[in-house]
Design an enzyme around this catalytic site. Structure first.
Site, PDB file in Angstrom:
ATOM      1  N   MET A   1       2.152   2.329 -10.258  1.00  0.00           N
ATOM      2  CA  MET A   1       2.107   2.638 -11.666  1.00  0.00           C
ATOM      3  C   MET A   1       3.314   3.417 -12.084  1.00  0.00           C
ATOM      4  SD  MET A   1      -0.822   5.397 -12.640  1.00  0.00           S
ATOM      5  CE  MET A   1      -0.524   6.964 -11.982  1.00  0.00           C
TER       6      MET A   1
ATOM      7  N   ILE B   1      -0.032   6.767  -3.961  1.00  0.00           N
ATOM      8  CA  ILE B   1       0.762   5.885  -3.101  1.00  0.00           C
ATOM      9  C   ILE B   1       0.395   4.445  -3.431  1.00  0.00           C
ATOM     10  CG2 ILE B   1       1.175   5.162  -0.722  1.00  0.00           C
ATOM     11  CD1 ILE B   1       0.900   8.064   0.118  1.00  0.00           C
ATOM     12  N   GLU B   2       1.401   3.645  -3.753  1.00  0.00           N
ATOM     13  CA  GLU B   2       1.180   2.279  -4.199  1.00  0.00           C
ATOM     14  C   GLU B   2       2.053   1.302  -3.418  1.00  0.00           C
ATOM     15  OE1 GLU B   2       1.135   1.814  -8.507  1.00  0.00           O
ATOM     16  OE2 GLU B   2       1.089   3.983  -8.733  1.00  0.00           O
ATOM     17  N   ASN B   3       1.676   0.031  -3.507  1.00  0.00           N
ATOM     18  CA  ASN B   3       2.455  -1.060  -2.921  1.00  0.00           C
ATOM     19  C   ASN B   3       2.513  -0.988  -1.396  1.00  0.00           C
ATOM     20  OD1 ASN B   3       3.937  -3.466  -3.168  1.00  0.00           O
ATOM     21  ND2 ASN B   3       5.890  -2.358  -3.056  1.00  0.00           N
TER      22      ASN B   3
END
Length: 545
Positions: free
Chosen positions: A1, A146-148
């Site tokens: 995001m 924490i993304e991806n």
């Protein structure tokens, strides 16, 4: 995001009809059920845009709506260790604490898969570094964002959250931003988030119910259509308690120009509003997605514009975004599914009028006649305490005169009085047992709080005057005049020997009422519902002593 997309209650202090206050009370013939929460729904917002020196002013624009602000203070080094941002300012943290708001920075891997994996793999050391940073900087917790990172890290990520919860004291927040998952997938990076396990070891999950369309998306579409958002909530509450789910809403849109390469890039609601004006754009509302769509054209001869330093090319633009109508529909879902509250990405992207309605609607009070009203915060607090709602689900009638029946009911609710003392039949001929306020009037009378206008008549629909309310509240709170108090006022139109003089003096000396600039009190003047809500905001602290 965050990097790929880099794109939580206005204080009113007014002297109204001689009552200087801020918030809380309710009427009895309410169409809605009493509010279950005494504090209102939780609200938080991320802080990413703008100069850190302006962060305090950004928050102040939201008034009392926000409980938590989440600045971009925590990042990840190449080796997976914690990196503190140079935007961290002790003065801002102090400012927020003085305003009664918590500062909970979010830990971001800036959508970098490798950094995210290293952080999770080194979770024991990273957790120690985060705990130290929180203590050293007087912060109020951590939100992990924490993304991806692939679903193969699913259990390890949950373990990182668990470690942080164990290392931090219970007064420190540990929350997790999770990808919206309307289909319940367990693969890809959306599958990183084990909602059920994460909810068990954190304070809440902030569901990022946006980016239905995304940077590079070739097809223009909504950032967060209502069906997408509702399906995301339905999945979330199937996995975790609803009171641990925070609905994330967007304060931004995405724009497309088929002649340019920046399709799906982010644009703040503030910036879009200016572009529509500059280029004579138009807006339509898409009923299927419950989302607004703007279109405008930039011609070679037009004035140049840029977004985040990037010049906008000439061509025809389509922008899917959020406005008051679409956000209100999303905020309704908070009360529909009894969620903990809302979060927003991100502060300083919203239009200025957003906060006129945000608090009311996110708390589930859709009073159309309160938006922008001077007593909005007072009424919201009253509704949240279950002391006052309205004569209809969408109306509070703030400027209507308060009646004696309403006043009796408010005081009974405020004091939490029960019906054990109420008789089985009406004691007043004009208040039969079928009257909506019969029971509360009975309780108020038998508790010695209020009398009828005669032995057998109560006059429930008669308006409540300022001196009558002073008498009622002074009795309810057992107030006496504070001798020698500098706060006590002498009013030219309240003779010392009048029946209400002592009660008015008690209310005045306790700082609950004030008079008018000309030194009068206007004892026989009526009291509006908005003024009653405002008055009770001063009364409320006395109830906890």
């Amino acid at each position: 995001m965050r990097t790929k997309r880099r794109w939580r209650k206005v204080v009113v202090t007014l002297a109204v009809a001689g009552i200087l206050t801020i918030a809380t009370s309710t009427g009895p013939h309410d169409a809605q059920a009493q509010a279950s929460s005494t504090q209102g729904k939780f609200n938080m917002s991320y802080m990413y845009f703008g100069n850190p020196s302006s962060y305090t002013s950004q928050v102040d624009k939201s008034g009392q709506t926000l409980d938590v602000v989440a600045p971009s203070y925590f990042h990840i080094n190449a080796d997976g260790s914690l990196q503190l941002s140079d935007t961290l300012q002790a003065s801002f943290i102090t400012d927020m604490h003085q305003r009664g708001k918590r500062v909970v920075p979010f830990l971001s891997n800036d959508f970098d898969r490798i950094l995210g994996g290293k952080a999770i793999d080194g979770r024991e050391a990273l957790a120690d570094q985060i705990v130290k940073a929180i203590k050293d900087n007087d912060l109020d917790g951590i939100q992990l964002d924490i993304e991806n990172v692939d679903a193969a890290y699913r259990d390890k990520y949950t373990d990182l959250v668990k470690i942080l919860r164990e290392k931090l004291s219970n007064d420190k927040e540990v929350s997790v931003a999770v990808a919206a998952n309307p289909t319940g997938t367990t693969t890809g990076w959306t599958g990183l988030y084990d909602y059920k396990a994460l909810a068990a070891v954190s304070d809440y999950l902030m569901v990022m119910a946006y980016d239905e369309s995304y940077p590079g998306d070739p097809t223009p579409g909504p950032v967060a259509s209502l069906p997408f958002v509702e399906k995301s909530i339905q999945y979330a509450v199937s996995q975790a308690p609803s009171n641990k789910i925070v609905l994330g809403v967007p304060f931004y849109g995405r724009y497309w120009n088929q002649n340019a390469a920046a399709n799906g890039s982010g644009i703040s609601a503030q910036t879009l509003s200016k572009l529509i004006t500059t280029y004579g754009g138009s807006v339509r509302f898409d009923s299927a997605s419950q989302s607004p769509v703007a279109t405008f054209t930039i011609r070679p001869t037009d004035v140049e514009s840029s977004i985040n330093g990037n010049k906008l090319e000439t061509g025809d633009y389509t922008v899917w975004f959020e406005n008051e109508q679409s956000l209100k529909e999303k905020l309704k879902l908070v009360s529909k599914y009894n969620l903990k509250g809302t979060g927003s990405w991100s502060l300083n992207q919203e239009t200025a009028d957003t906060w006129d309605y945000y608090g009311l609607w996110s708390d589930g009070f859709y009073f159309s006649d309160m938006q922008g009203h001077w007593a909005q915060e007072a009424v919201l607090a009253a509704a949240n305490r279950g002391w006052m709602l309205g004569p209809a689900a969408d109306r509070f009638a703030p400027d209507a005169a308060l009646t004696r029946a309403e006043a009796a009911t408010i005081i009974v609710r405020m004091l939490g009085l029960k019906n054990e003392a109420a008789g089985s039949s009406a004691s007043f001929t004009d208040v039969p047992a079928t009257h909506w306020a019969w029971q509360d009037i009975q309780i108020a009378k038998q508790s010695g709080l209020i009398e009828g206008i005669s032995d057998d008549r109560f006059a429930p629909d008669q308006i409540m005057t300022r001196e009558q309310m002073s008498m009622l509240l002074s009795r309810a709170l057992h107030l006496t005049s504070q001798s020698g108090s500098t706060a006590a006022k002498r009013f030219s139109d309240v003779p010392a020997g009048s029946w209400s003089a002592e009660a008015i003096a008690a209310m005045s000396s306790n700082g609950l009422v004030d008079g008018f600039a000309n030194g009068t009190f206007r004892p026989s003047a009526s009291l509006t519902r908005a003024e009653m809500a405002t008055l009770l905001s001063r009364v409320q602290p006395l109830l906890t002593k």
